[in-house]
Enzyme design. Structure first.
Site, mmCIF file in Angstrom:
data_model
loop_
_atom_site.group_PDB
_atom_site.id
_atom_site.type_symbol
_atom_site.label_atom_id
_atom_site.label_comp_id
_atom_site.label_asym_id
_atom_site.label_seq_id
_atom_site.Cartn_x
_atom_site.Cartn_y
_atom_site.Cartn_z
ATOM 1 N N TRP A 171 0.826 -1.214 0.000
ATOM 2 C CA TRP A 171 0.000 0.000 0.000
ATOM 3 C C TRP A 171 0.854 1.255 0.000
ATOM 4 C CZ3 TRP A 171 -1.555 2.935 4.796
ATOM 5 C CH2 TRP A 171 -0.623 2.774 5.821
ATOM 6 N N ASP A 172 2.150 1.079 0.210
ATOM 7 C CA ASP A 172 3.085 2.202 0.180
ATOM 8 C C ASP A 172 2.867 3.055 -1.070
ATOM 9 O OD1 ASP A 172 3.952 0.231 1.954
ATOM 10 O OD2 ASP A 172 6.070 0.591 1.591
ATOM 11 N N GLU A 190 1.452 -2.222 12.633
ATOM 12 C CA GLU A 190 1.698 -3.662 12.626
ATOM 13 C C GLU A 190 2.116 -4.203 13.991
ATOM 14 O OE1 GLU A 190 4.362 -4.375 9.392
ATOM 15 O OE2 GLU A 190 2.997 -3.480 7.936
ATOM 16 N N LYS A 230 3.966 0.700 16.022
ATOM 17 C CA LYS A 230 5.130 0.673 15.145
ATOM 18 C C LYS A 230 5.195 1.936 14.299
ATOM 19 C CE LYS A 230 7.251 -2.161 11.500
ATOM 20 N NZ LYS A 230 7.031 -3.286 10.550
ATOM 21 N N GLN A 231 4.014 2.475 13.953
ATOM 22 C CA GLN A 231 3.954 3.576 12.995
ATOM 23 C C GLN A 231 2.635 4.318 13.141
ATOM 24 O OE1 GLN A 231 3.883 0.043 10.501
ATOM 25 N NE2 GLN A 231 3.041 1.365 8.907
#
Length: 785
Positions: free
Chosen positions: A369-370, A499, A611-612
């Site tokens: 999806w980046d 994640e 994580k993000q």
């Protein structure tokens, strides 16, 4: 929790160049990534032409979209697990050769190196290297090389390699080669690193060496791709050159033995051309002959390719450059990142942008999806024709996404794969892969953006509408109206962008993006029926979408459950996030980041740790759905529990920090993002660049510091602000067919239309109408923290 730099910044960074001015053996693998060259189809790592003993596995040449396929072997399997992995395949390295002096290999590990320098020129795409090598007997050779992966002729790579005897007459052998067998990367427990391709999967179809030409054809048994390459060679220097050849299945080489007097040079110009097909029936030798014939129509000299390359890049930089005043480190980082995006992007609608581009085998060369969320916006606003091709790739794998949906008990529509090359789901770890159902909404979001910015109705009729409608149907199969939440529409058992929090109920990002997706799909049906009734009738009939299904989409969107904590006013990342124990950051050693390499997933999952960016990302993509007070409250809370172990994280936090007036924090995040790979901030750039982070660099400036947003009606809005550590910034973007220049200086911003036209935009709360004749000058907007 910011990752420490793994590589010191250069003292005097060049705004258009990346340089290595001393021979650093320990950085060989890292620099193989940084000096990689590509053109969206072909990519070559920046290893030395003559190789380096002990680092043979660092070589890599890749063809975008060409892959090997292999069964995924589970200790314990279950229904619906991904069954096959796809790994980006290796092609023969166009720059590979061997050089020997008196029968002994010339190797930078075994000789003394001086006068070393290597440069990547961002304006030409050329890598130049020069050094003096001294053997054990004191003999000195000067080695010089220039190399290109052509952006003008996308099936070509070109090398000019020169050897000069400095002190005495020497006997040398130069051996350029083509090798179909892949280099074998070192084994790693890091899931971000790629794995080796099975050499037994490569079948030799044709190999020949004659005169000054080498040819090789091979077949990947598992995927039925065929790879063809032809190399030709021009030698200039001594009058007497003894040529010999060797060929065997999967390998061919040409050996040139020659003698150089002191001060004399020999120059090799090498051109390598590639082609591939899948399950092709044309004889391999016929394809080789076609490539040989094509070589005769192309320039024979290196300079011709360099001139063409410079022309292509001049056009790229004219549209895409972001100028940063007063900070050469950030300027260099910005241009390096944009250059690699230019190198990495697929251009034909049947390949995409891998997480590592074409610079390494990390993540096995998969697309994520980046592309849609982090990379596509850059191309959408600077080269919209490439954004179109990236979305056409998603259309090309739509049938595979439909098949995956059925496998996952989704009766209608499609489920796009989390990670893939050819369209098949390749994520062997479903909690952080398949469970990220938001991939469908991410792609639909990108399609909507594309149509809004370009007005390309033909794309929507031919491709976009089908992507949006088919991917929207999944949500009604996945979610349900939940009596426990007053009949609101809930989506259970999913993983959001974070994640470190897997398989939860009602991930806010997923639900909110699904809501926007469903509303857009319902609106799109109405648009189709009004704009192209015949097309609408054909498409809706073929997909068997009726009015009752469209009404169900609208109802689910209107009743979407978006979790929020009444006591704190926080929007919840998911139903259970606040119920978990907070991760003990103070007790976590600095060398235990990223957490995924030091703790079992279950240990991480039971804690409050990100994580993000997850909910923070929702506040960017769905900005109008949050008040500034809500953004501040959510940002402060979630930032404090985020490790930024993903390179996708810092750019989003930079943008929100800028919007909320945290100027110093935004600037600190931007420094990480802009030089993520140049400074090896995450310590894994040796496996390939981080293309999503590179796209995030552009987002930081345009959406962060300049505050660009797009209203629901499609109008651009800006809130430009000064940035700590720089004197200003400038960029261009295309919107609704008009080219806009935005120049932010110390205290003011200048909006201008360089190519004429007319555009209405907002600066803060003021409406501006630009007519292409007179620039609009406004004061910067100071955002209070």
């Amino acid at each position: 929790m910011k990752h420490a730099n793994k590589r010191p910044q250069s003292t005097h960074p060049h705004p258009w160049q990346v340089s290595e001015t001393t021979w650093q053996p320990d950085d060989y693998a890292l620099n193989a990534t940084l000096f990689a060259q590509a053109n969206g189809l072909l990519g070559v790592r920046g290893t030395f032409e003559e190789g380096l003993s002990g680092d043979e596995a660092e070589r890599g040449c890749y063809l975008n979209g060409v892959y090997c396929r292999e069964p995924i072997r589970y200790g314990e399997s279950a229904y619906g697990y991904a069954r096959h992995n796809e790994r980006i395949a290796s092609a023969p390295d166009p720059f590979a050769l061997r050089l020997s002096l008196d029968g002994q290999p010339v190797d930078l590990r075994t000789g003394d190196v001086s006068a070393y320098q290597r440069h990547l020129d961002l304006r030409t795409g050329e890598v130049r290297r020069q050094l003096v090598w001294q053997g054990s007997d004191g003999t000195r050779l000067q080695l010089e090389s220039r190399r290109l992966v052509s952006l003008a002729e996308r099936d070509m790579a070109v090398l000019e390699y020169r050897v000069t005897a400095l002190d005495r007459p020497v006997a040398l052998t130069l051996t350029p080669e083509l090798d179909a067998l892949p280099p074998m990367p070192e084994a790693s427990d890091d899931p971000r690193a790629g794995s080796a391709v099975d050499p037994d999967d490569i079948e030799a179809l044709h190999f020949s060496a004659q005169a000054q030409q080498l040819a090789l054809a091979s077949r990947i048994r598992s995927s039925e791709f065929r790879i063809f390459s032809v190399a030709d060679h021009q030698l200039s220097g001594p009058d007497t050159v003894a040529l010999s050849h060797d060929s065997r299945p999967g390998h061919v080489h040409l050996s040139a033995a020659f003698e150089l007097a002191a001060g004399e040079s020999l120059t090799l110009t090498r051109r390598v051309i590639y082609a591939f097909d899948r399950a092709g029936s044309e004889p391999a030798v016929a394809r080789i002959e076609q490539l040989s014939e094509r070589l005769t129509t192309l320039p024979g000299d290196y300079q011709g390719y360099l001139t063409a390359q410079q022309t292509v890049l001049e056009r790229f930089w004219a549209d895409s450059d972001v100028e940063i005043a007063g900070n050469p480190h950030l300027q260099q980082g910005m241009r390096f990142n944009l250059f690699h995006l230019c190198q990495s992007v697929g251009r034909d609608g049947f390949n995409n942008v891998a997480a590592k581009g074409l610079t390494g085998h990390g993540y096995d060369g998969h697309y994520f999806w980046d592309t849609e969320i982090y990379i596509l916006p850059f191309f959408l606003y600077t080269q919209p024709e490439l954004a179109r091709e990236l979305l056409r790739y998603r259309y090309s794998i739509l049938d595979a996404a439909r098949a995956r949906a059925r496998e996952m008990s989704i009766e209608r529509g499609c489920l796009f794969p989390w990670r893939t090359i050819g369209g098949e789901e390749c994520s062997a770890y479903y909690p952080a892969g398949t469970a990220q159902y938001h991939i469908n909404a991410d792609i639909a979001h990108a399609v909507k953006q594309y149509h809004q910015v370009t007005g390309d109705d033909d794309f929507m009729l031919d491709y976009g509408a089908e992507i949006v409608l088919e991917s929207a149907r999944m949500w009604l199969c996945l979610g349900h109206f939940n009596a426990a939440h007053e009949g609101q529409f809930c989506i259970d058992g999913v993983t959001g962008p974070d994640e470190y929090t897997a398989v939860v109920n009602n991930n806010y990002f997923t639900n909110a993006m699904a809501q926007a997706h469903l509303r857009h799909a319902a609106e799109l049906v109405g648009w189709l029926q009004a704009q192209a009734p015949q097309c609408a009738s054909e498409l809706l009939g073929r997909l068997q979408i009726d009015s009752s299904e469209v009404e169900a989409w609208q109802r689910a969107a209107d009743r979407m459950y978006l979790p929020r904590d009444a006591a704190t006013g926080l929007h919840l990342q998911d139903d259970s996030f606040l119920e978990k124990k907070r991760w003990d950051f103070e007790a976590t050693p600095a060398d235990h980041y990223p957490l995924l390499l030091h703790y079992h997933p279950l240990v991480i999952y039971r804690h409050q740790v990100c994580k993000q960016a997850d909910l923070v990302l929702a506040m960017l993509l769905l900005s109008d759905q949050f008040t500034q007070e809500e953004k501040r409250r959510n940002f402060d809370y979630y930032e404090a529990v985020t490790t930024h172990d993903s390179t996708l994280s810092a750019c989003i936090h930079c943008i929100l920090a800028a919007e909320l007036g945290d100027a110093d924090k935004a600037a600190a995040y931007f420094e990480q993002v802009a030089r993520m790979d140049l400074d090896n901030n995450h310590g894994n750039t040796r496996h390939g660049i981080h293309t999503a982070c590179m796209g995030g660099t552009w987002l930081c400036v345009v959406q962060g510091f300049a505050g660009m947003r797009v209203s629901t009606s499609g109008q651009l809005r800006f809130r430009p602000q000064p940035v700590a550590g720089m004197n200003g910034y400038r960029f261009r973007l295309r919107h609704q067919g008009v080219l806009l220049s935005v120049s932010v200086e110390a205290a003011q911003v200048v909006y201008q239309l360089p190519e004429g036209g007319k555009l209405t935009l907002q600066h803060g709360d003021d409406n501006l109408v630009l007519d292409g004749t007179t620039p609009a000058v406004r004061e910067l907007i100071q955002t209070a923290a």
